[in-house]
Design a protein around this motif. Structure first.
Motif, PDB file in Angstrom:
ATOM      1  N   LYS B  62     -42.055  68.024  34.916  1.00 13.54           N
ATOM      2  CA  LYS B  62     -41.103  69.224  35.671  1.00 13.54           C
ATOM      3  C   LYS B  62     -39.596  69.260  34.954  1.00 13.54           C
ATOM      4  O   LYS B  62     -39.007  69.823  35.736  1.00 13.54           O
ATOM      5  CB  LYS B  62     -40.707  67.566  37.292  1.00 13.54           C
ATOM      6  N   LYS B  63     -39.281  69.646  33.677  1.00 18.24           N
ATOM      7  CA  LYS B  63     -39.134  69.986  33.174  1.00 18.24           C
ATOM      8  C   LYS B  63     -37.771  69.529  33.011  1.00 18.24           C
ATOM      9  O   LYS B  63     -36.183  69.375  32.890  1.00 18.24           O
ATOM     10  CB  LYS B  63     -38.803  71.249  33.139  1.00 18.24           C
ATOM     11  N   ILE B  64     -37.385  68.175  33.573  1.00 19.75           N
ATOM     12  CA  ILE B  64     -36.630  67.200  33.720  1.00 19.75           C
ATOM     13  C   ILE B  64     -36.517  66.100  32.508  1.00 19.75           C
ATOM     14  O   ILE B  64     -37.652  65.181  32.256  1.00 19.75           O
ATOM     15  CB  ILE B  64     -35.956  66.474  35.497  1.00 19.75           C
ATOM     16  N   PRO B  65     -35.322  66.083  31.769  1.00 22.19           N
ATOM     17  CA  PRO B  65     -35.037  64.883  30.619  1.00 22.19           C
ATOM     18  C   PRO B  65     -35.645  63.220  31.575  1.00 22.19           C
ATOM     19  O   PRO B  65     -34.771  63.004  32.213  1.00 22.19           O
ATOM     20  CB  PRO B  65     -33.900  64.820  29.738  1.00 22.19           C
ATOM     21  N   ILE B  66     -35.992  63.169  30.677  1.00 24.47           N
ATOM     22  CA  ILE B  66     -36.345  60.968  30.700  1.00 24.47           C
ATOM     23  C   ILE B  66     -35.008  60.294  30.470  1.00 24.47           C
ATOM     24  O   ILE B  66     -35.023  60.298  29.399  1.00 24.47           O
ATOM     25  CB  ILE B  66     -37.570  61.393  30.385  1.00 24.47           C
ATOM     26  N   LYS B  67     -34.967  59.468  31.730  1.00 23.81           N
ATOM     27  CA  LYS B  67     -33.735  58.648  31.039  1.00 23.81           C
ATOM     28  C   LYS B  67     -34.600  57.223  30.420  1.00 23.81           C
ATOM     29  O   LYS B  67     -34.954  57.075  31.637  1.00 23.81           O
ATOM     30  CB  LYS B  67     -33.071  58.200  32.108  1.00 23.81           C
ATOM     31  N   ARG B  68     -33.710  56.402  29.674  1.00 22.15           N
ATOM     32  CA  ARG B  68     -34.485  55.539  29.613  1.00 22.15           C
ATOM     33  C   ARG B  68     -34.556  54.122  30.138  1.00 22.15           C
ATOM     34  O   ARG B  68     -35.241  53.649  30.777  1.00 22.15           O
ATOM     35  CB  ARG B  68     -33.737  54.884  28.336  1.00 22.15           C
ATOM     36  N   ALA B  69     -33.363  54.206  31.766  1.00 22.42           N
ATOM     37  CA  ALA B  69     -33.157  53.454  32.059  1.00 22.42           C
ATOM     38  C   ALA B  69     -34.449  53.475  33.323  1.00 22.42           C
ATOM     39  O   ALA B  69     -34.956  52.505  33.614  1.00 22.42           O
ATOM     40  CB  ALA B  69     -31.738  54.158  32.504  1.00 22.42           C
ATOM     41  N   ASP B  70     -34.643  55.150  33.613  1.00 26.09           N
ATOM     42  CA  ASP B  70     -36.461  55.121  34.353  1.00 26.09           C
ATOM     43  C   ASP B  70     -36.622  54.691  34.429  1.00 26.09           C
ATOM     44  O   ASP B  70     -37.920  53.875  34.537  1.00 26.09           O
ATOM     45  CB  ASP B  70     -35.833  56.743  34.329  1.00 26.09           C
ATOM     46  N   ILE B  71     -37.274  54.893  32.429  1.00 29.29           N
ATOM     47  CA  ILE B  71     -38.400  54.590  31.969  1.00 29.29           C
ATOM     48  C   ILE B  71     -38.433  52.884  32.068  1.00 29.29           C
ATOM     49  O   ILE B  71     -39.438  52.258  32.799  1.00 29.29           O
ATOM     50  CB  ILE B  71     -38.811  54.121  30.820  1.00 29.29           C
ATOM     51  N   LEU B  72     -36.780  51.907  31.974  1.00 33.43           N
ATOM     52  CA  LEU B  72     -37.367  50.486  31.656  1.00 33.43           C
ATOM     53  C   LEU B  72     -37.091  49.801  33.351  1.00 33.43           C
ATOM     54  O   LEU B  72     -38.518  49.085  33.743  1.00 33.43           O
ATOM     55  CB  LEU B  72     -35.875  49.901  31.283  1.00 33.43           C
ATOM     56  N   LYS B  73     -36.511  51.013  34.029  1.00 34.82           N
ATOM     57  CA  LYS B  73     -37.375  50.440  35.542  1.00 34.82           C
ATOM     58  C   LYS B  73     -38.821  50.906  36.582  1.00 34.82           C
ATOM     59  O   LYS B  73     -39.101  49.685  37.043  1.00 34.82           O
ATOM     60  CB  LYS B  73     -36.035  50.917  36.512  1.00 34.82           C
ATOM     61  N   ASN B  74     -39.301  52.176  36.135  1.00 33.47           N
ATOM     62  CA  ASN B  74     -40.277  52.181  36.669  1.00 33.47           C
ATOM     63  C   ASN B  74     -41.874  51.893  36.240  1.00 33.47           C
ATOM     64  O   ASN B  74     -42.824  51.760  36.508  1.00 33.47           O
ATOM     65  CB  ASN B  74     -40.402  53.708  36.646  1.00 33.47           C
ATOM     66  N   VAL B  75     -41.296  51.804  34.683  1.00 35.03           N
ATOM     67  CA  VAL B  75     -42.822  50.982  33.689  1.00 35.03           C
ATOM     68  C   VAL B  75     -42.859  49.930  33.324  1.00 35.03           C
ATOM     69  O   VAL B  75     -44.084  49.322  33.680  1.00 35.03           O
ATOM     70  CB  VAL B  75     -43.186  53.154  32.744  1.00 35.03           C
ATOM     71  N   ILE B  76     -41.966  49.962  32.620  1.00 35.58           N
ATOM     72  CA  ILE B  76     -41.321  49.099  31.716  1.00 35.58           C
ATOM     73  C   ILE B  76     -41.048  47.471  32.525  1.00 35.58           C
ATOM     74  O   ILE B  76     -42.535  46.347  32.068  1.00 35.58           O
ATOM     75  CB  ILE B  76     -40.356  48.446  30.493  1.00 35.58           C
ATOM     76  N   LYS B  77     -40.090  47.528  33.274  1.00 34.45           N
ATOM     77  CA  LYS B  77     -40.261  46.252  34.244  1.00 34.45           C
ATOM     78  C   LYS B  77     -40.128  44.855  32.895  1.00 34.45           C
ATOM     79  O   LYS B  77     -38.989  45.133  32.600  1.00 34.45           O
ATOM     80  CB  LYS B  77     -41.587  46.381  35.115  1.00 34.45           C
ATOM     81  N   ASP B  78     -41.415  44.366  33.263  1.00 39.48           N
ATOM     82  CA  ASP B  78     -41.233  42.539  33.074  1.00 39.48           C
ATOM     83  C   ASP B  78     -41.170  42.937  31.375  1.00 39.48           C
ATOM     84  O   ASP B  78     -41.110  41.867  30.409  1.00 39.48           O
ATOM     85  CB  ASP B  78     -41.912  41.976  33.249  1.00 39.48           C
ATOM     86  N   TYR B  79     -41.870  43.995  30.882  1.00 36.94           N
ATOM     87  CA  TYR B  79     -41.902  43.792  29.503  1.00 36.94           C
ATOM     88  C   TYR B  79     -40.707  44.307  28.784  1.00 36.94           C
ATOM     89  O   TYR B  79     -41.258  44.683  27.478  1.00 36.94           O
ATOM     90  CB  TYR B  79     -43.205  44.586  29.525  1.00 36.94           C
ATOM     91  N   LYS B  80     -39.466  44.418  28.949  1.00 30.30           N
ATOM     92  CA  LYS B  80     -38.270  44.870  28.223  1.00 30.30           C
ATOM     93  C   LYS B  80     -38.454  44.086  26.973  1.00 30.30           C
ATOM     94  O   LYS B  80     -37.859  44.741  25.915  1.00 30.30           O
ATOM     95  CB  LYS B  80     -36.845  44.306  29.053  1.00 30.30           C
ATOM     96  N   SER B  81     -38.338  43.080  27.101  1.00 32.05           N
ATOM     97  CA  SER B  81     -38.918  42.236  25.469  1.00 32.05           C
ATOM     98  C   SER B  81     -39.464  42.926  24.537  1.00 32.05           C
ATOM     99  O   SER B  81     -38.825  43.034  22.817  1.00 32.05           O
ATOM    100  CB  SER B  81     -38.762  40.272  25.811  1.00 32.05           C
ATOM    101  N   VAL B  82     -40.497  43.974  24.253  1.00 34.40           N
ATOM    102  CA  VAL B  82     -41.443  44.632  23.743  1.00 34.40           C
ATOM    103  C   VAL B  82     -40.851  45.939  24.007  1.00 34.40           C
ATOM    104  O   VAL B  82     -42.024  46.599  23.226  1.00 34.40           O
ATOM    105  CB  VAL B  82     -42.864  44.208  23.646  1.00 34.40           C
ATOM    106  N   TYR B  83     -40.551  46.421  24.558  1.00 33.03           N
ATOM    107  CA  TYR B  83     -39.734  47.876  24.479  1.00 33.03           C
ATOM    108  C   TYR B  83     -40.022  49.069  23.624  1.00 33.03           C
ATOM    109  O   TYR B  83     -40.748  49.789  24.081  1.00 33.03           O
ATOM    110  CB  TYR B  83     -38.347  47.988  25.452  1.00 33.03           C
ATOM    111  N   SER B  84     -39.475  48.341  22.379  1.00 28.93           N
ATOM    112  CA  SER B  84     -39.398  49.238  21.392  1.00 28.93           C
ATOM    113  C   SER B  84     -40.942  49.598  21.138  1.00 28.93           C
ATOM    114  O   SER B  84     -41.351  50.699  19.939  1.00 28.93           O
ATOM    115  CB  SER B  84     -38.543  48.298  20.561  1.00 28.93           C
ATOM    116  N   GLU B  85     -41.529  48.578  21.066  1.00 26.21           N
ATOM    117  CA  GLU B  85     -42.429  48.324  20.638  1.00 26.21           C
ATOM    118  C   GLU B  85     -43.694  49.473  22.055  1.00 26.21           C
ATOM    119  O   GLU B  85     -44.342  50.154  21.246  1.00 26.21           O
ATOM    120  CB  GLU B  85     -43.846  47.344  20.525  1.00 26.21           C
ATOM    121  N   ILE B  86     -42.859  49.791  23.222  1.00 26.34           N
ATOM    122  CA  ILE B  86     -44.242  50.648  23.784  1.00 26.34           C
ATOM    123  C   ILE B  86     -43.768  51.596  23.799  1.00 26.34           C
ATOM    124  O   ILE B  86     -44.661  52.497  23.308  1.00 26.34           O
ATOM    125  CB  ILE B  86     -43.990  49.501  25.055  1.00 26.34           C
ATOM    126  N   ILE B  87     -42.648  52.162  23.267  1.00 30.14           N
ATOM    127  CA  ILE B  87     -42.409  52.952  23.132  1.00 30.14           C
ATOM    128  C   ILE B  87     -43.132  53.757  21.734  1.00 30.14           C
ATOM    129  O   ILE B  87     -42.927  55.054  21.458  1.00 30.14           O
ATOM    130  CB  ILE B  87     -41.276  53.798  23.472  1.00 30.14           C
TER     131      ILE B  87
END
Lengths: 254, 255
Positions: B62-87
């Protein structure tokens, strides 16, 4: 056979993603160009192998390049489809919840119909019913405005993407083509034994037969055999009608 | 230049426009991430990586820049502790399978876009649709800004922009300091800077005007410098004005 992704594969994937669906000859040209640009091994008849390499790598993401046939012209098409409906893929939709609901109801109507079509009148009625329940008046009006007069069926891409879903959800209500064994939204049906065939499949199967007979029960095949290999061939139909496609709710537009 | 959001019905999507109060990925030392990774099964982490890849593709479409906040909320959720590895892994997958790169265009607010890694070709058979006309016009605007010395007054650009809703990231719209009444100017945005280059734009202008790109010496030098900095193709850096543009001096041209 190499199973590594090359830039040739990646370019093919990117272009296909931007189109969503692509006709066979266009895909073959693209295959050739991608291999040429990136100096990848190319054999003109190995497109499906080429695509398989991509598909192996797409598996973890529940995506696939699928090959299918258009019910209109019998031509081969390639499309990038989603295999799973997840929280994530639901975000891909450009449509509102209500529009999707209407689409589902329309799809229902198309699938259970005899001829694989839903008329615009039919769809208007469905929208009306939704209007009473949840669609805001403005929303419904928008839909009605965009709906032109005619008969609606499912677009090739929709059928390709949703084949699994339709077969498992509608089971005995849908037909499979007796010739190619894929889902058939529109078909010619033997009036004696009930088997059905895609129109292009019937065209190929009965080609140049003076007296076509059902391959299953051998009764005379009562329908007009569609002509193939002619770009302007008329499809047999009862009354003359316009044809429009309804695109999939899961359609990706890149 | 906000995009009109369609309501997506019930579910997490509603909150996407909310302020970035969820953007709290803890700063993660490598050791910390490693320990967290060990506690989770490989399958679980892989699953998250795969979801993130899908999410990024869907959002970027959709050509909308993706915010990290949204990534954390919609995908990462409980896996925040390994966020950097996932990304990190998601970025790798995007490169290997799709030939795309995850690029952070705003390091402060952590906003990302996807950009193709593959060399852009002329006349490439990407889909022509309603967006194509917009992109064409956008290229004209970008060219205009570049030729005007990287910024142009709002009034100069407004005629062109009136009917265009530009996707975010392509243009920056900033207030000019010390102006009263306040005036604004347009500049290239982060996405534009990523998706094209000054040299490409200059060539585009040159083509339209049937001139050599070197005829605009200031712009040419700037474009060449950018290319050299990015480590692009080596260009011969001829001295200004020696390839026959009519104005020899290094002044900006009116365009």
């Amino acid at each position: 056979m190499a199973t590594q992704m090359t830039d040739g594969h990646r370019r093919f994937l990117q272009v296909l993603m931007s189109h969503g669906i692509m006709e066979g000859s266009v895909a073959r040209t693209l295959h050739r160009d991608c291999c040429e640009i990136h100096k990848v091994y190319y054999a003109h008849d190995k497109l499906d192998d080429f695509i398989n390499v991509v598909n192996i790598h797409l598996q973890p993401f529940f995506m696939q390049i699928r090959k299918g046939m258009s019910e209109d012209d019998g031509k081969t098409y390639y499309a990038l489809v989603n295999l799973a409906e997840t929280e994530i893929t639901k975000m891909a939709s450009d449509y509102t919840e209500n529009e999707l609901e209407l689409f589902r109801k329309t799809m229902d109507a198309i699938i259970v119909s005899e001829n694989g079509f839903a008329s615009s009148t039919n769809i208007l009625n469905l929208a009306d019913q939704l209007k009473i329940k949840k669609m805001k008046k403005k929303e419904a009006e928008q839909v009605l405005q965009n709906l032109r007069d005619g008969e609606y069926t499912l677009h090739t891409r929709c059928i390709m993407e949703m084949e699994q879903y339709i077969l498992s959800n509608y089971q005995d209500l849908v037909r499979k083509c007796n010739i190619c064994h894929s889902l058939a939204i529109q078909s010619q049906v033997c009036e004696t034994c009930g088997i059905g065939m895609h129109l292009p499949c019937a065209g190929k199967y009965f080609k140049a037969q003076m007296e076509p007979h059902c391959p299953h029960c051998n009764e005379f095949w009562p329908h007009e055999i569609p002509e193939i290999n002619r770009p302007d061939s008329q499809l047999p139909s009862g009354a003359p009608r316009e044809r429009r496609g309804t695109s999939s709710s899961g359609t990706r537009r890149r | 230049m906000a995009q009109k959001r369609r309501s997506k019905g019930p579910g997490p999507a509603q909150g996407e426009d909310a302020a970035a109060d969820e953007d709290s990925a803890p700063t993660q030392g490598a050791g910390q991430v490693q320990r967290s990774l060990e506690r989770l099964s490989p399958a679980q982490v892989d699953q998250k990586v795969s979801e993130l890849v899908q999410y990024l593709l869907v959002k970027d479409q959709k050509k909308i820049p993706i915010k990290r906040a949204d990534i954390l909320k919609n995908v990462i959720k409980d896996y925040k502790s390994v966020y950097s590895e996932i990304i990190k892994r998601a970025g790798r997958n995007l490169q290997q399978v799709f030939g795309m790169q995850l690029v952070e265009i705003d390091a402060k607010n952590h906003i990302y876009i996807l950009v193709s890694n593959l060399p852009r070709l002329e006349g490439e058979n990407l889909k022509q649709d309603d967006c194509t006309a917009k992109l064409g016009l956008l290229t004209v605007i970008l060219s205009f800004l570049f030729m005007k010395g990287n910024a142009a007054k709002e009034s100069a650009v407004w005629e062109m922009l009136r009917r265009l809703r530009v996707d975010p990231g392509y243009l920056e719209y900033n207030r000019i300091p010390h102006t009263d009444p306040p005036e604004f100017e347009f500049q290239w945005g982060a996405r534009a800077a990523r998706e094209t280059s000054k040299m490409q734009i200059l060539r585009f202008v040159a083509k339209i005007q049937s001139k050599d790109p070197k005829a605009w010496s200031t712009q040419y030098n700037e474009a060449a410098a950018e290319e050299a900095a990015v480590g692009g193709l080596s260009q011969d850096t001829s001295t200004p004005g020696d390839t026959g543009g009519p104005s020899q001096g290094a002044r900006r041209r009116n365009w």
